[in-house]
Design a protein around this motif. Structure first.
Motif, PDB file in Angstrom:
ATOM      1  N   SER A  51       0.753  -1.890   0.252  1.00  0.00           N
ATOM      2  CA  SER A  51       0.168   0.123   0.231  1.00  0.00           C
ATOM      3  C   SER A  51       0.745   1.489  -0.406  1.00  0.00           C
ATOM      4  CB  SER A  51      -0.824  -0.468   0.949  1.00  0.00           C
ATOM      5  OG  SER A  51      -2.240  -0.926   1.255  1.00  0.00           O
ATOM      6  N   TYR A  53       0.411   6.164   0.839  1.00  0.00           N
ATOM      7  CA  TYR A  53      -0.252   6.592   1.063  1.00  0.00           C
ATOM      8  C   TYR A  53      -0.133   7.993  -0.023  1.00  0.00           C
ATOM      9  CZ  TYR A  53      -1.829   3.897   4.676  1.00  0.00           C
ATOM     10  OH  TYR A  53      -2.676   3.329   5.656  1.00  0.00           O
ATOM     11  N   ASN A  56      -2.444  14.500   1.289  1.00  0.00           N
ATOM     12  CA  ASN A  56      -2.981  16.339   0.491  1.00  0.00           C
ATOM     13  C   ASN A  56      -2.676  17.306   1.904  1.00  0.00           C
ATOM     14  OD1 ASN A  56      -3.468  18.969  -0.303  1.00  0.00           O
ATOM     15  ND2 ASN A  56      -6.182  18.098  -0.120  1.00  0.00           N
ATOM     16  N   THR A  63      -7.408  16.347  -6.484  1.00  0.00           N
ATOM     17  CA  THR A  63      -7.205  15.760  -7.024  1.00  0.00           C
ATOM     18  C   THR A  63      -6.086  15.217  -7.964  1.00  0.00           C
ATOM     19  OG1 THR A  63      -9.541  16.496  -7.904  1.00  0.00           O
ATOM     20  CG2 THR A  63      -8.596  14.819  -9.058  1.00  0.00           C
ATOM     21  N   VAL A 112      -8.114  10.034  -7.368  1.00  0.00           N
ATOM     22  CA  VAL A 112      -8.264  10.824  -6.387  1.00  0.00           C
ATOM     23  C   VAL A 112      -9.018  12.004  -5.856  1.00  0.00           C
ATOM     24  CG1 VAL A 112      -7.540   8.022  -4.917  1.00  0.00           C
ATOM     25  CG2 VAL A 112      -6.295  10.671  -5.367  1.00  0.00           C
ATOM     26  N   THR A 113      -9.589  12.059  -5.175  1.00  0.00           N
ATOM     27  CA  THR A 113      -9.790  13.251  -4.770  1.00  0.00           C
ATOM     28  C   THR A 113      -9.971  14.011  -3.408  1.00  0.00           C
ATOM     29  OG1 THR A 113     -11.408  14.105  -6.451  1.00  0.00           O
ATOM     30  CG2 THR A 113     -11.536  15.776  -4.788  1.00  0.00           C
ATOM     31  N   LEU A 114      -9.066  14.711  -2.362  1.00  0.00           N
ATOM     32  CA  LEU A 114      -8.812  14.352  -1.179  1.00  0.00           C
ATOM     33  C   LEU A 114      -9.426  15.692  -0.303  1.00  0.00           C
ATOM     34  CD1 LEU A 114      -5.062  12.429  -0.824  1.00  0.00           C
ATOM     35  CD2 LEU A 114      -8.088  11.490  -0.716  1.00  0.00           C
ATOM     36  N   THR A 118      -5.701  14.962   4.308  1.00  0.00           N
ATOM     37  CA  THR A 118      -6.697  13.798   4.474  1.00  0.00           C
ATOM     38  C   THR A 118      -5.605  13.091   4.004  1.00  0.00           C
ATOM     39  OG1 THR A 118      -7.966  14.366   2.497  1.00  0.00           O
ATOM     40  CG2 THR A 118      -8.755  14.243   4.682  1.00  0.00           C
ATOM     41  N   SER A 119      -5.999  11.806   3.783  1.00  0.00           N
ATOM     42  CA  SER A 119      -5.109  10.631   2.569  1.00  0.00           C
ATOM     43  C   SER A 119      -5.191   9.752   1.915  1.00  0.00           C
ATOM     44  CB  SER A 119      -3.504  10.208   3.300  1.00  0.00           C
ATOM     45  OG  SER A 119      -4.343   9.071   4.579  1.00  0.00           O
ATOM     46  N   GLN A 120      -4.861   9.080   0.700  1.00  0.00           N
ATOM     47  CA  GLN A 120      -5.701   8.472   0.639  1.00  0.00           C
ATOM     48  C   GLN A 120      -5.080   6.543   0.256  1.00  0.00           C
ATOM     49  OE1 GLN A 120      -8.978   7.811  -0.743  1.00  0.00           O
ATOM     50  NE2 GLN A 120      -8.094   5.486  -1.406  1.00  0.00           N
ATOM     51  N   LEU A 121      -5.530   5.848   0.507  1.00  0.00           N
ATOM     52  CA  LEU A 121      -4.376   4.442   0.080  1.00  0.00           C
ATOM     53  C   LEU A 121      -4.427   4.189  -1.245  1.00  0.00           C
ATOM     54  CD1 LEU A 121      -2.808   2.698   2.063  1.00  0.00           C
ATOM     55  CD2 LEU A 121      -5.283   0.923   2.051  1.00  0.00           C
ATOM     56  N   VAL A 122      -3.645   3.538  -1.752  1.00  0.00           N
ATOM     57  CA  VAL A 122      -3.782   2.998  -2.971  1.00  0.00           C
ATOM     58  C   VAL A 122      -2.987   1.922  -2.500  1.00  0.00           C
ATOM     59  CG1 VAL A 122      -2.104   3.051  -5.767  1.00  0.00           C
ATOM     60  CG2 VAL A 122      -2.749   5.159  -4.196  1.00  0.00           C
TER      61      VAL A 122
END
Length: 299
Positions: A51, A53, A56, A63, A112-114, A118-122
Motif C-alpha cells: 500500500s 499513501y 494532500n 484531485t 482521487v480527490t482529497l 487527508t490521505s488516500q490509500l493506493v
C-alpha cells in the motif's frame, strides 16, 4: 526507505513559446502540497501486495491522477521517463536495459480527490506469470495534481487590458511525485563498491551572499556489483574524532547502470594529510549494514 520523492514539474515547450510571445501572462502552480509514503516499494520473491499513501497537505481540496510510468536512471543519477530517453540515442541504450514491471502490477484507485489534510490509500498487487524470468523489474508510481476546473482565466479576464489582436496566456505547472516500485523475482543480489575518490576545494558564497569561503567536496563512483539494484546511505568521516563530516541518504544505483558519479559537500574543511573514510551502508533489507568502504588522503 528514506528517499526524497522525485519531483517532476514540467512545462510544455509550446507554453514556453506562448509565454515569450504573449503580452499578457500569468502563472500558477498546482499540487505543491502533495506527498507520498513510503518513498520506495520493493516486492521480494514472495511479495504479493503493498500500500502507498497519497497525502494532500494543503488547505484546499485537490484531485490527483495515479499512473505507472517506466523511468530510467542515467549515470548522473537523473531519472527520466523512458519515452523521453528513447528520443536521445545516447540514452536509448540505457533505457533498453530497464525491465518494466508495469505489466506485473495492478493498482487502485487511478484518480482521487482529497479534502485538505487527508490521505488516500493506493493498493498495489503483483501478478507474476508462471514463466517470468528471474531478475529485477521496475516501474514508478506517479501521482500528478490535476488543476481545478476554475484554473486559468475567464474570457472577461483575458480581454481586460488587452489591445485588439493581443492575447493572454496562463501557464500552469503540474506537480508530480514518483516513487519506484520494484519486483524481484529470484535470488536477491545486492553488492556494491566505492571507487575513484577525489577531493577538491571550491569557493562557495557565504551566508546571504557574504564573503566566499573555502569548502571541501568529495567525488566518488558508487558501483553496482550485484544483479539487484543498490540502495543505501553514504557517510564521510574524518577529523581527529573521526566524525561524520558529509554524506547523503537514499542513493540508488539501478540495474540499467553499473556506476553512478556522486559529489558531496563537506561540513568542515579537512587538513592536508587527513584520511577521509567513505562508508556505503544498506538502507533497504539490512538498514545500516556495511556494503563498501573507501578511503582518501586529503592532498
Amino acid at each position: 526507505m528514506n528517499i526524497v520523492p522525485v519531483q517532476f514539474a514540467r512545462l510544455a515547450a509550446a507554453l514556453f513559446a506562448a509565454l515569450l510571445l504573449a503580452p499578457g501572462t500569468a502563472s500558477a502552480q498546482v499540487g505543491a502540497d502533495l506527498n507520498i509514503s513510503p518513498k520506495r516499494v520493493v516486492f521480494d520473491p514472495n511479495g504479493r501486495s503493498a500500500s502507498v499513501y497519497v497525502f494532500n497537505q494543503g488547505d484546499a481540496p485537490a484531485t490527483y491522477s495515479v499512473a505507472l510510468v517506466d523511468r530510467v536512471m542515467l549515470d548522473t543519477g537523473e531519472i527520466i521517463a523512458i519515452d523521453d530517453a528513447q528520443k536521445d540515442p545516447a540514452k536509448a541504450a540505457t533505457a533498453a536495459m530497464v525491465k518494466s514491471a508495469k505489466s506485473l502490477i495492478t493498482f487502485t484507485p487511478r484518480r482521487v480527490t482529497l479534502a485538505p489534510k487527508t490521505s488516500q490509500l493506493v493498493r498495489l498487487r503483483v501478478l507474476r506469470p508462471g514463466d517470468l524470468a528471474a531478475g529485477e523489474y521496475r516501474t514508478h508510481l506517479t501521482v500528478t495534481a490535476i488543476p481545478p476546473e476554475d484554473t486559468g482565466v475567464t474570457a472577461e479576464q483575458a480581454a481586460a487590458g488587452l489591445q485588439p489582436g493581443e492575447m493572454t496566456v496562463r501557464v500552469v505547472a503540474l506537480f508530480s511525485l514518483s516513487i519506484p516500485l520494484i519486483v524481484r523475482h529470484g535470488p536477491e543480489d545486492v553488492r556494491g563498491g566505492v571507487e575513484n575518490l577525489a577531493y577538491e576545494i571550491r569557493d562557495m558564497d557565504g551566508p546571504d551572499g557574504g564573503t566566499a569561503r573555502k569548502t571541501g567536496f568529495v567525488s566518488l563512483d558508487l558501483t553496482r556489483l550485484g544483479a539487484s539494484s543498490l540502495y543505501g546511505d553514504v557517510e564521510i568521516r574524518g577529523g581527529p574524532k573521526n566524525e561524520i563530516i558529509g554524506g547523503m541518504r537514499g542513493i540508488g544505483v539501478y540495474p540499467e547502470i553499473a556506476r553512478r558519479r556522486v559529489t558531496l559537500q563537506l561540513q568542515t574543511l579537512p587538513n592536508h594529510g587527513d584520511v577521509l573514510t567513505v562508508n556505503l551502508k544498506d538502507d533497504e533489507a539490512r538498514p545500516g549494514a556495511p556494503i563498501a568502504t573507501g578511503r582518501l588522503t586529503v592532498p
